[in-house]
Design an enzyme around this catalytic site. Structure first.
Site, short mmCIF file in Angstrom:
data_model
loop_
_atom_site.label_atom_id
_atom_site.label_comp_id
_atom_site.label_asym_id
_atom_site.label_seq_id
_atom_site.Cartn_x
_atom_site.Cartn_y
_atom_site.Cartn_z
N ASN A 7 0.90 -0.92 -0.04
CA ASN A 7 -0.15 -0.13 0.04
C ASN A 7 0.81 1.06 0.07
O ASN A 7 1.39 1.59 1.21
CB ASN A 7 -1.05 0.00 1.48
CG ASN A 7 -1.79 1.22 1.34
OD1 ASN A 7 -1.55 2.36 0.94
ND2 ASN A 7 -3.09 1.34 1.97
N GLU A 34 -3.87 1.81 -2.93
CA GLU A 34 -4.16 3.30 -2.60
C GLU A 34 -3.11 3.95 -3.55
O GLU A 34 -2.24 5.08 -3.33
CB GLU A 34 -3.68 3.45 -1.25
CG GLU A 34 -4.93 3.55 -0.26
CD GLU A 34 -4.78 4.42 1.03
OE1 GLU A 34 -5.48 5.42 0.86
OE2 GLU A 34 -4.12 3.91 1.90
N TYR A 109 -7.69 -4.01 -2.55
CA TYR A 109 -7.69 -2.97 -1.71
C TYR A 109 -9.08 -2.90 -0.96
O TYR A 109 -9.94 -2.18 -1.38
CB TYR A 109 -7.24 -1.45 -2.05
CG TYR A 109 -7.41 -0.19 -1.12
CD1 TYR A 109 -6.76 -0.47 0.15
CD2 TYR A 109 -8.00 0.95 -1.22
CE1 TYR A 109 -6.89 0.41 1.31
CE2 TYR A 109 -8.20 1.87 -0.50
CZ TYR A 109 -7.49 1.81 0.87
OH TYR A 109 -7.65 2.73 1.87
N ASP A 152 -3.75 -5.00 0.52
CA ASP A 152 -4.20 -4.37 1.89
C ASP A 152 -5.60 -4.85 1.92
O ASP A 152 -6.43 -4.18 1.43
CB ASP A 152 -3.99 -2.86 1.72
CG ASP A 152 -4.29 -2.01 2.98
OD1 ASP A 152 -4.70 -2.91 3.90
OD2 ASP A 152 -4.46 -0.92 3.00
N ASN A 154 -7.11 -4.66 5.03
CA ASN A 154 -7.32 -3.90 5.87
C ASN A 154 -8.07 -4.85 7.15
O ASN A 154 -8.71 -3.93 7.73
CB ASN A 154 -8.35 -3.00 5.43
CG ASN A 154 -7.59 -1.50 5.38
OD1 ASN A 154 -7.04 -1.00 6.23
ND2 ASN A 154 -7.92 -0.85 4.28
N HIS A 255 2.08 1.70 5.63
CA HIS A 255 2.41 0.22 5.44
C HIS A 255 3.73 0.04 4.69
O HIS A 255 4.45 0.94 4.45
CB HIS A 255 1.15 -0.34 4.31
CG HIS A 255 0.02 -0.03 4.46
ND1 HIS A 255 -0.90 -1.32 4.93
CD2 HIS A 255 -0.94 0.96 4.75
CE1 HIS A 255 -2.05 -0.95 5.41
NE2 HIS A 255 -2.35 0.51 4.95
#
Length: 264
Positions: A7, A34, A109, A152, A154, A255
């Site tokens: 990321n 991102e 993501y 990512d 999350n 990250h």
């Protein structure tokens, strides 16, 4: 094949740091999240000069965005859904030829989910749960072989994926509704490549908050970035590295890059 997932938190802003990743790690494939760059402004020339003339990307202004960069030709996967019908550039996939056959790579993501772990009070959290539910259902009915999921995601699913399991159970990224869902997605037919090398009983982080000034000393991290592979690729795993030192680079992402090596 050396795959890096990161990321980057703005591709154009951190293009020099991407150059550092390339010089230090020499990856064959780089999966970014991102990127925060609309497709017409994607820095194709700069990436080609860094040795990555092949890519697939989905980007938008200021938010989200994913990209797969490759030293070798790749073919974009066209059958992936528009998750939650939001068109918010959170998933891209491509197939790359190797000596032992093609490998399909999915770069995700997953929505962060905001701060309140209540889907009724927080639409962002509701979106996150719905997103993972949709993805899980799709992979459950689209069984893949020789496939890799990175990104990512999350969510830190395991007790030792966070600095304090007890203190973070009510914090978005480690709540039971999230961790249960992420594990269900993994169980659609994948192996956690990072935990293949680092046992679940050991701490493993890929993210440290910008709010934490002395991030290294306090080490209040979370493993939000993941690499999963289908079981047929498990014998090909040869190495994994979390590039922790990248968190100390000038103007870093919160990250750090994760590296996985496959003998394919």
């Amino acid at each position: 094949m050396r795959i890096v997932t990161w990321n980057i938190n703005s591709l154009r802003l951190r293009l020099p740091l991407l150059g550092e990743v390339i010089r230090h790690l020499a990856p064959d494939v780089i999966c970014l999240q991102e990127t925060k760059v609309p497709d017409p402004l994607f820095p194709e020339k700069a990436l080609a000069e860094l040795g990555y003339p092949y890519f697939v990307r989905k980007g938008m202004k200021g938010y989200n965005g994913v990209a797969i960069l490759s030293r070798y030709p790749l073919v974009a996967s066209e059958d992936t859904p528009d998750w939650c019908e939001k068109g918010d550039c959170r998933h891209v996939a491509a197939t790359i030829a190797t000596d032992s056959g093609p490998v399909e790579i999915h770069d995700f993501y997953v929505p962060a989910g905001g701060d309140i772990p209540d889907p009724e009070a927080n639409p962002k959290y509701a979106h996150k749960l719905a997103f993972v539910d949709e993805v899980t259902a799709w992979f459950a009915t689209h069984h893949k072989t020789r496939s890799v999921i990175v990104g990512d995601l999350n969510i830190a699913p395991l007790e030792h994926d966070v600095w304090s399991h007890k203190q973070l159970l009510d914090v978005v990224s480690h709540t039971p509704p999230e961790t249960t869902r992420l594990n269900a997605w993994l169980e659609t037919g994948f192996v956690d490549a990072m935990r293949h090398f680092v046992p679940p009983g050991e701490k493993l982080y890929t993210w440290w908050s910008y709010r934490n000034r002395d991030w290294s000393a306090s080490n209040r991290g979370r493993r939000l970035d993941h690499v999963w592979i289908t079981p047929d690729l498990k014998p090909s795993l040869t190495g994994m590295t979390v590039v922790r030192e990248a968190r100390d680079w000038a103007s870093p992402s919160d990250h750090v890059p994760v590296v996985v090596d496959l003998a394919v």
